[in-house]
Design a protein around this motif. Structure first.
Motif, PDB file in Angstrom:
ATOM      1  N   LEU A  92       4.611   1.620 -13.244  1.00 24.66           N
ATOM      2  CA  LEU A  92       4.375   2.784 -12.657  1.00 24.66           C
ATOM      3  C   LEU A  92       3.407   2.758 -11.593  1.00 24.66           C
ATOM      4  N   ALA A  93       3.361   3.293 -10.413  1.00 27.04           N
ATOM      5  CA  ALA A  93       2.643   3.504  -9.247  1.00 27.04           C
ATOM      6  C   ALA A  93       2.537   4.860  -9.069  1.00 27.04           C
ATOM      7  N   GLU A  94       1.460   5.033  -8.319  1.00 25.19           N
ATOM      8  CA  GLU A  94       1.251   6.593  -7.895  1.00 25.19           C
ATOM      9  C   GLU A  94       2.497   7.155  -7.092  1.00 25.19           C
ATOM     10  N   ARG A  95       2.817   6.574  -6.162  1.00 27.26           N
ATOM     11  CA  ARG A  95       4.016   6.652  -5.434  1.00 27.26           C
ATOM     12  C   ARG A  95       5.314   5.865  -5.330  1.00 27.26           C
ATOM     13  N   GLY A  96       5.427   5.411  -6.490  1.00 29.02           N
ATOM     14  CA  GLY A  96       6.754   4.460  -6.927  1.00 29.02           C
ATOM     15  C   GLY A  96       6.866   4.133  -8.245  1.00 29.02           C
ATOM     16  N   THR A  97       8.007   3.677  -8.574  1.00 24.30           N
ATOM     17  CA  THR A  97       8.314   3.061  -9.910  1.00 24.30           C
ATOM     18  C   THR A  97       9.208   1.722  -9.708  1.00 24.30           C
ATOM     19  N   ALA A  98       9.029   0.787 -10.386  1.00 24.66           N
ATOM     20  CA  ALA A  98       9.862  -0.674 -10.278  1.00 24.66           C
ATOM     21  C   ALA A  98      10.299  -0.862 -11.679  1.00 24.66           C
ATOM     22  N   GLN A  99      11.533  -1.088 -11.600  1.00 20.74           N
ATOM     23  CA  GLN A  99      12.278  -1.541 -13.024  1.00 20.74           C
ATOM     24  C   GLN A  99      12.875  -2.966 -12.803  1.00 20.74           C
ATOM     25  N   TYR A 100      12.635  -3.825 -13.654  1.00 23.02           N
ATOM     26  CA  TYR A 100      13.458  -5.198 -13.706  1.00 23.02           C
ATOM     27  C   TYR A 100      14.040  -5.651 -15.041  1.00 23.02           C
ATOM     28  N   ASP A 101      15.218  -6.279 -14.867  1.00 24.74           N
ATOM     29  CA  ASP A 101      15.974  -6.368 -16.176  1.00 24.74           C
ATOM     30  C   ASP A 101      16.502  -7.876 -16.512  1.00 24.74           C
ATOM     31  N   GLY A 102      15.740  -8.701 -15.630  1.00 20.59           N
ATOM     32  CA  GLY A 102      15.899  -9.930 -15.751  1.00 20.59           C
ATOM     33  C   GLY A 102      16.660 -10.605 -14.606  1.00 20.59           C
ATOM     34  N   ARG A 103      17.456  -9.798 -14.196  1.00 20.92           N
ATOM     35  CA  ARG A 103      18.516  -9.894 -12.973  1.00 20.92           C
ATOM     36  C   ARG A 103      18.292  -9.264 -11.776  1.00 20.92           C
ATOM     37  N   GLY A 155       0.826  -1.163   0.105  1.00 27.53           N
ATOM     38  CA  GLY A 155       0.170  -0.109  -0.029  1.00 27.53           C
ATOM     39  C   GLY A 155       0.835   1.245  -0.020  1.00 27.53           C
ATOM     40  N   GLU A 156       1.913   1.156   0.231  1.00 27.28           N
ATOM     41  CA  GLU A 156       2.825   2.379   0.408  1.00 27.28           C
ATOM     42  C   GLU A 156       3.163   3.106  -0.955  1.00 27.28           C
ATOM     43  N   VAL A 157       2.969   2.545  -2.262  1.00 26.69           N
ATOM     44  CA  VAL A 157       3.375   3.041  -3.411  1.00 26.69           C
ATOM     45  C   VAL A 157       1.914   3.613  -4.267  1.00 26.69           C
ATOM     46  N   GLY A 158       0.850   3.215  -3.484  1.00 26.37           N
ATOM     47  CA  GLY A 158      -0.376   3.520  -4.168  1.00 26.37           C
ATOM     48  C   GLY A 158      -0.632   2.719  -5.263  1.00 26.37           C
ATOM     49  N   ARG A 159      -1.665   3.157  -6.325  1.00 26.74           N
ATOM     50  CA  ARG A 159      -2.272   2.147  -7.234  1.00 26.74           C
ATOM     51  C   ARG A 159      -1.302   2.207  -8.412  1.00 26.74           C
ATOM     52  N   PRO A 160      -1.095   1.065  -8.877  1.00 26.89           N
ATOM     53  CA  PRO A 160      -0.424   0.963 -10.027  1.00 26.89           C
ATOM     54  C   PRO A 160      -1.157   1.190 -11.194  1.00 26.89           C
ATOM     55  N   TYR A 161      -0.501   2.037 -12.163  1.00 23.06           N
ATOM     56  CA  TYR A 161      -1.427   2.675 -13.346  1.00 23.06           C
ATOM     57  C   TYR A 161      -0.826   2.372 -14.663  1.00 23.06           C
ATOM     58  N   ALA A 162       0.306   1.906 -14.909  1.00 20.15           N
ATOM     59  CA  ALA A 162       0.818   1.648 -16.078  1.00 20.15           C
ATOM     60  C   ALA A 162       2.052   0.599 -16.060  1.00 20.15           C
ATOM     61  N   LEU A 163       2.020  -0.221 -17.235  1.00 22.95           N
ATOM     62  CA  LEU A 163       3.448  -1.039 -17.256  1.00 22.95           C
ATOM     63  C   LEU A 163       3.834  -1.005 -18.650  1.00 22.95           C
ATOM     64  N   HIS A 164       5.178  -0.854 -18.999  1.00 23.61           N
ATOM     65  CA  HIS A 164       5.603  -0.833 -20.105  1.00 23.61           C
ATOM     66  C   HIS A 164       6.914  -1.895 -20.219  1.00 23.61           C
ATOM     67  N   GLU A 174      -5.375  -2.147 -21.941  1.00 24.15           N
ATOM     68  CA  GLU A 174      -6.138  -1.423 -20.911  1.00 24.15           C
ATOM     69  C   GLU A 174      -6.775  -2.633 -19.942  1.00 24.15           C
ATOM     70  N   THR A 175      -6.876  -2.096 -18.783  1.00 27.87           N
ATOM     71  CA  THR A 175      -7.329  -3.156 -17.689  1.00 27.87           C
ATOM     72  C   THR A 175      -8.516  -2.662 -17.156  1.00 27.87           C
ATOM     73  N   ALA A 176      -9.221  -3.538 -16.550  1.00 30.39           N
ATOM     74  CA  ALA A 176     -10.675  -3.087 -15.974  1.00 30.39           C
ATOM     75  C   ALA A 176     -10.572  -2.179 -14.803  1.00 30.39           C
ATOM     76  N   ASP A 177      -9.249  -2.019 -13.822  1.00 27.56           N
ATOM     77  CA  ASP A 177      -8.921  -1.258 -12.932  1.00 27.56           C
ATOM     78  C   ASP A 177      -8.553   0.219 -13.550  1.00 27.56           C
ATOM     79  N   GLY A 178      -8.373   0.349 -14.741  1.00 26.22           N
ATOM     80  CA  GLY A 178      -8.134   1.651 -15.436  1.00 26.22           C
ATOM     81  C   GLY A 178      -6.637   1.836 -15.755  1.00 26.22           C
ATOM     82  N   ALA A 179      -5.852   0.752 -15.559  1.00 20.05           N
ATOM     83  CA  ALA A 179      -4.431   0.901 -15.888  1.00 20.05           C
ATOM     84  C   ALA A 179      -4.427   0.595 -17.427  1.00 20.05           C
ATOM     85  N   HIS A 180      -3.171   0.999 -17.903  1.00 22.89           N
ATOM     86  CA  HIS A 180      -2.684   0.877 -19.198  1.00 22.89           C
ATOM     87  C   HIS A 180      -1.219   0.373 -19.389  1.00 22.89           C
ATOM     88  N   GLY A 181      -0.696   0.044 -20.779  1.00 25.54           N
ATOM     89  CA  GLY A 181       0.368  -0.226 -20.950  1.00 25.54           C
ATOM     90  C   GLY A 181       0.979  -0.643 -22.092  1.00 25.54           C
TER      91      GLY A 181
END
Length: 329
Positions: free
Chosen positions: A252-263, A145-154, A226-233
């Motif tokens: 991408l989330a409202e108060r945070g960003t995550a990146q993953y490169d396979g490692r 809950g600390e980063v809020g709602r996720p709204y996009a994934l690329h 697009e997703t049922a919860d209003g996210a996109h990507g």
């Protein structure tokens, strides 16, 4: 202690040797590989020898006829999934079958019907990303809950898959029997992750290309969703890219960003905190096998074929209408 389940493996190609067998070594406390089969006897003999001299067969009928084998791991071309699964269920076996669920959407529906007809059996699809550490860690991060709602994934996945690549040299991904090509075969991985993090995909559009016909109808494309919860990507999946190799997920989330490169998974927080963690697992292969064994031990049956169908239909239905926005109920 959970009893060890005796397992037969159907298909001794590169995925069985390089992905399933190393994972089976990690779960020997719950699964015991006792027999393998492959239509090419040299492949069957080689894997049987690697596994300590276990029994081997040239056809799955002989393997599934054994009463001492409770479950099978089907690691065949997707064009054979329906026939092999039907035969295994007729022989009263639990089934783990490699993704994608089937070669076509019609065959995938037949696989779902098989699951409904055998509610007492455990029927799982080997979608390793569903069990992978990075996905579980991202879900935990969002659930805090600390980063809020996720709204996009690329997600960018660029590679150069030539016809002699050991994972595609068999040629079935480019055959008429598998019209989705490499884009479907690989794409279900990415859809599974999107659905696990952002919820159901309700609309999507695929802009696809064919650069190398040996890789199937399409070997690259950009899927907007697009997703049922209003996210996109977007999923940018291109497999005929000479000179550039990239595999990077950005969430991408409202108060945070995550990146993953396979490692490395890097979690950025709005207050400036940055946490980097290194992947500790084998991308979920051992975890999916353990989940399979634990489901059998519980004795309640169950299937995730419907989940695998939802992964597959996003690619399949948008591929049937390239360049058009498709609504997915």
């Amino acid at each position: 202690m959970q009893p060890t389940i005796r397992l037969g493996l159907i298909g001794c190609g590169v995925a069985a040797r390089e992905l399933h067998w190393p994972a089976l070594l990690q779960v020997r406390d719950v699964l015991q590989l006792v027999a393998v089969c492959n239509r090419t006897p040299e492949k069957a003999q080689a894997l049987a020898s690697l596994a300590g001299g276990i029994d081997w067969y040239r056809d799955w009928e002989a393997l599934i006829a054994r009463d001492d084998i409770a479950a099978v791991d089907i690691v065949l071309p997707a064009t054979l999934n329906l026939a092999a699964t039907r035969a295994a269920l007729a022989a009263d076996k639990h089934v783990l079958v490699e993704k994608p669920l089937a070669a076509t959407l019609e065959e995938a529906q037949a696989m779902r019907a098989l699951a409904r007809a055998h509610p007492g059996k455990v029927l799982l699809v080997a979608e390793n990303f569903r069990y992978a550490w990075f996905l579980q860690r991202l879900r935990q991060w969002l659930a805090s809950g600390e980063v809020g709602r996720p709204y996009a994934l690329h997600w960018h996945a660029f590679s150069h898959m030539t016809p002699d690549n050991r994972y595609i040299a068999s040629g079935w991904r480019g055959s008429e029997a598998f019209p989705g090509g490499l884009l479907l075969d690989a794409g279900v991985h990415y859809i599974a992750v999107v659905r696990a993090l952002l919820g159901e995909i309700t609309a999507a559009q695929l802009d696809a290309v064919q650069v190398n016909p040996a890789l199937g109808r399409y070997d690259g494309g950009c899927l907007h969703f697009e997703t049922a919860d209003g996210a996109h990507g977007s999923l940018n999946l291109y497999f005929s890219v000479p000179g550039h190799n990239e595999w990077r997920l950005v969430l991408l989330a409202e108060r945070g960003t995550a990146q993953y490169d396979g490692r490395t998974l890097t979690l950025h927080h709005a207050d400036g905190r940055v946490v980097s963690e290194t992947r500790p697992d084998d991308d979920g292969y051992a975890a999916e096998l353990r989940a399979f064994a634990e489901a059998i031990a519980r004795g309640a049956g169950g299937s995730d074929f419907d989940e695998a169908w939802r992964d597959m239909r996003v690619i399949g239905e948008t591929m049937a209408q390239p360049g058009r926005r498709v609504l997915l109920d």
